[in-house]
Design an enzyme around this catalytic site. Structure first.
Site, PDB file in Angstrom:
ATOM      1  N   ASP A   1       0.778  -1.240   0.000  1.00 17.07           N
ATOM      2  CA  ASP A   1       0.000   0.000   0.000  1.00 17.07           C
ATOM      3  C   ASP A   1       0.814   1.297   0.000  1.00 17.07           C
ATOM      4  O   ASP A   1       0.236   2.368   0.018  1.00 17.07           O
ATOM      5  CB  ASP A   1      -0.946  -0.004   1.211  1.00 17.07           C
ATOM      6  CG  ASP A   1      -2.057   1.030   1.069  1.00 17.07           C
ATOM      7  OD1 ASP A   1      -2.444   1.326  -0.059  1.00 17.07           O
ATOM      8  OD2 ASP A   1      -2.520   1.540   2.094  1.00 17.07           O
TER       9      ASP A   1
ATOM     10  N   CYS B   1     -20.051  -9.901  -9.111  1.00 26.26           N
ATOM     11  CA  CYS B   1     -20.957  -8.891  -8.560  1.00 26.26           C
ATOM     12  C   CYS B   1     -22.370  -9.031  -9.131  1.00 26.26           C
ATOM     13  O   CYS B   1     -23.355  -8.710  -8.457  1.00 26.26           O
ATOM     14  CB  CYS B   1     -20.438  -7.481  -8.847  1.00 26.26           C
ATOM     15  SG  CYS B   1     -19.049  -6.969  -7.806  1.00 26.26           S
TER      16      CYS B   1
ATOM     17  N   CYS C   1     -25.941  -6.879  -8.462  1.00 23.28           N
ATOM     18  CA  CYS C   1     -25.951  -6.292  -7.113  1.00 23.28           C
ATOM     19  C   CYS C   1     -25.443  -4.856  -7.123  1.00 23.28           C
ATOM     20  O   CYS C   1     -24.433  -4.541  -7.765  1.00 23.28           O
ATOM     21  CB  CYS C   1     -25.108  -7.162  -6.177  1.00 23.28           C
ATOM     22  SG  CYS C   1     -25.018  -6.526  -4.488  1.00 23.28           S
TER      23      CYS C   1
ATOM     24  N   CYS D   1     -23.205  -2.040  -2.525  1.00 29.87           N
ATOM     25  CA  CYS D   1     -22.126  -1.129  -2.136  1.00 29.87           C
ATOM     26  C   CYS D   1     -22.357   0.270  -2.686  1.00 29.87           C
ATOM     27  O   CYS D   1     -22.108   1.271  -2.000  1.00 29.87           O
ATOM     28  CB  CYS D   1     -20.772  -1.672  -2.584  1.00 29.87           C
ATOM     29  SG  CYS D   1     -20.579  -1.873  -4.383  1.00 29.87           S
TER      30      CYS D   1
ATOM     31  N   CYS E   1     -23.369   4.131  -0.276  1.00 27.77           N
ATOM     32  CA  CYS E   1     -22.463   5.286  -0.156  1.00 27.77           C
ATOM     33  C   CYS E   1     -23.224   6.553   0.233  1.00 27.77           C
ATOM     34  O   CYS E   1     -24.128   6.985  -0.492  1.00 27.77           O
ATOM     35  CB  CYS E   1     -21.719   5.505  -1.471  1.00 27.77           C
ATOM     36  SG  CYS E   1     -20.553   6.883  -1.390  1.00 27.77           S
TER      37      CYS E   1
ATOM     38  N   CYS F   1     -15.540  10.732  -1.672  1.00 23.84           N
ATOM     39  CA  CYS F   1     -15.430   9.563  -0.786  1.00 23.84           C
ATOM     40  C   CYS F   1     -15.080  10.006   0.634  1.00 23.84           C
ATOM     41  O   CYS F   1     -14.148  10.791   0.849  1.00 23.84           O
ATOM     42  CB  CYS F   1     -14.352   8.618  -1.319  1.00 23.84           C
ATOM     43  SG  CYS F   1     -13.981   7.226  -0.243  1.00 23.84           S
TER      44      CYS F   1
ATOM     45  N   CYS G   1     -14.421   5.341   6.221  1.00 25.05           N
ATOM     46  CA  CYS G   1     -15.816   4.934   6.081  1.00 25.05           C
ATOM     47  C   CYS G   1     -15.850   3.483   5.639  1.00 25.05           C
ATOM     48  O   CYS G   1     -15.080   3.084   4.754  1.00 25.05           O
ATOM     49  CB  CYS G   1     -16.515   5.826   5.043  1.00 25.05           C
ATOM     50  SG  CYS G   1     -18.241   5.384   4.711  1.00 25.05           S
TER      51      CYS G   1
ATOM     52  N   CYS H   1     -19.532   0.957   2.188  1.00 21.52           N
ATOM     53  CA  CYS H   1     -19.581   0.123   0.982  1.00 21.52           C
ATOM     54  C   CYS H   1     -19.038  -1.274   1.260  1.00 21.52           C
ATOM     55  O   CYS H   1     -19.536  -2.268   0.721  1.00 21.52           O
ATOM     56  CB  CYS H   1     -18.836   0.779  -0.178  1.00 21.52           C
ATOM     57  SG  CYS H   1     -17.053   0.988   0.030  1.00 21.52           S
TER      58      CYS H   1
ATOM     59  N   CYS I   1     -21.421  -5.351   1.343  1.00 20.38           N
ATOM     60  CA  CYS I   1     -21.177  -6.423   0.370  1.00 20.38           C
ATOM     61  C   CYS I   1     -21.734  -7.770   0.848  1.00 20.38           C
ATOM     62  O   CYS I   1     -21.351  -8.272   1.909  1.00 20.38           O
ATOM     63  CB  CYS I   1     -19.681  -6.562   0.102  1.00 20.38           C
ATOM     64  SG  CYS I   1     -19.288  -7.830  -1.133  1.00 20.38           S
TER      65      CYS I   1
END
Length: 345
Positions: free
Chosen positions: A135, A189, A192, A195, A199, A215, A242, A245, A249
């Site tokens: 990351d 997905c 669906c 998510c 938001c 976001c 946050c 989302c 799932c």
């Protein structure tokens, strides 16, 4: 020097013994779609103040350029599935909501140490050279995770797996060893929209596309200075990140428990009282968040977020707290305090 499927099987077994929930392998050049996607993201201005995303785009778009000698990328997932419902605190306006991943130790440190142990084992077992990433380098980890079969990038742009949901950190070990690769995962997905609909700020202009400027994770962590007034009311009591989302799932029904107890939430960070957080000075902030990823945004930005939450609380009892910070030396804090005072009855 060992190679081939025998070594790969040992790599996977070693990774799982280290605490990772999944281990898959791809080539550094298996993500040809990334450069165009990255450029479109930047051209749309979706990166906001994250200027670093527009730097080193050659590396960020092409992992094989980052280290040309690398032949294989070992992609790993480490679960941090919460033991509590992370959305419950959203119904308590006098408390702050902190993203699950930040409720204890900094995952960068924990995951990197695990990656380094695996990398040292790999050198001893199979030879070659290695580099580890988690990351902090220009590596398209989610795209590589998709290519390796670790999971697929869901409509919220995060990696999702049928085996462990989407509560996981992603790390990678680049190696000069030529290891057998796994098949890329396919998108599960379907129709669906859970998510996207979850938001609070409508940060997804379309499925699989994120406008970071809207976001809440970006606004509370990366965005410096005052947040646009149109968005402040949508933050609710979210003061660092946050999870809406992620929590929405449906694949989380297969979520795997975190193997490292240091991901378990600290009692004082699950639902901390806003009144206490607003009173933190720089020294107290550093002590409270020592070893936490929250520490990196600093006291001023954190208290700014807390004041937005106070302004959204609707609680008259918190008005004096905000009033006490209207003359704060930090302009963004003072601005947030004045806004909060105006919002409260």
């Amino acid at each position: 020097m060992k190679s081939g499927s025998d070594l790969k099987d040992k790599v996977v077994a070693q990774a799982l013994s280290e605490g990772f929930v999944s281990c898959r392998i791809c080539r550094p050049w298996d993500v040809p779609e990334v450069p165009a996607r990255l450029q479109a993201f930047l051209d749309s201005g979706y990166h906001g103040q994250m200027g670093w995303m527009a730097e080193r785009t050659h590396w960020r778009g092409d992992p094989s350029a980052l280290w040309p000698e690398a032949q294989s990328v070992i992609m790993l997932a480490e679960s941090y599935t919460p033991e509590h419902d992370p959305t419950e605190v959203l119904g308590n306006p006098d408390q702050g909501a902190i993203s699950v991943y930040a409720q204890n130790k900094d995952y960068h440190d924990l995951v990197k140490k695990r990656l380094k142990r695996l990398a040292r084992w790999l050198i001893a077992e199979g030879g070659g050279e290695v580099k580890v990433f988690v990351d902090t380098a220009p590596v398209p980890e989610k795209a590589l995770g998709h290519a390796a079969g670790l999971g697929w990038q869901g409509k919220h742009t995060n990696l999702v797996s049928r085996d462990w949901g989407n509560w996981a950190f992603i790390g990678s070990v680049f190696t000069t060893l030529d290891l057998p690769v796994d098949m890329a995962e396919v998108d599960h997905c379907g129709s669906c929209r859970a998510c996207l609909d979850a938001c609070p700020t409508d940060a997804f202009p379309a499925p699989y596309k994120l406008d970071a400027r809207r976001c809440i994770s970006y606004l509370t962590i990366e965005h410096k200075g005052p947040v646009d007034e149109e968005l402040r009311g949508k933050l609710g009591n979210r003061i660092y990140g946050c999870d809406d989302c992620l929590a929405a799932c449906p694949w989380n029904k297969f979520a795997v428990a975190a193997s490292d107890l240091r991901y378990a939430a600290r009692d004082d960070l699950v639902a901390p009282p806003l009144v206490e957080l607003a009173g933190l000075d720089d020294a107290a902030f550093r002590v409270k968040f020592s070893g936490s990823p929250i520490k990196r945004i600093g006291r001023d930005q954190f208290v700014r977020n807390v004041l937005y939450a106070i302004g959204n609380s609707g609680l008259p009892a918190l008005k004096p707290v905000a009033q006490g910070l209207v003359d704060d030396p930090d302009p963004a804090v003072a601005d947030a305090a004045r806004w909060a005072v105006q919002q409260l009855p």
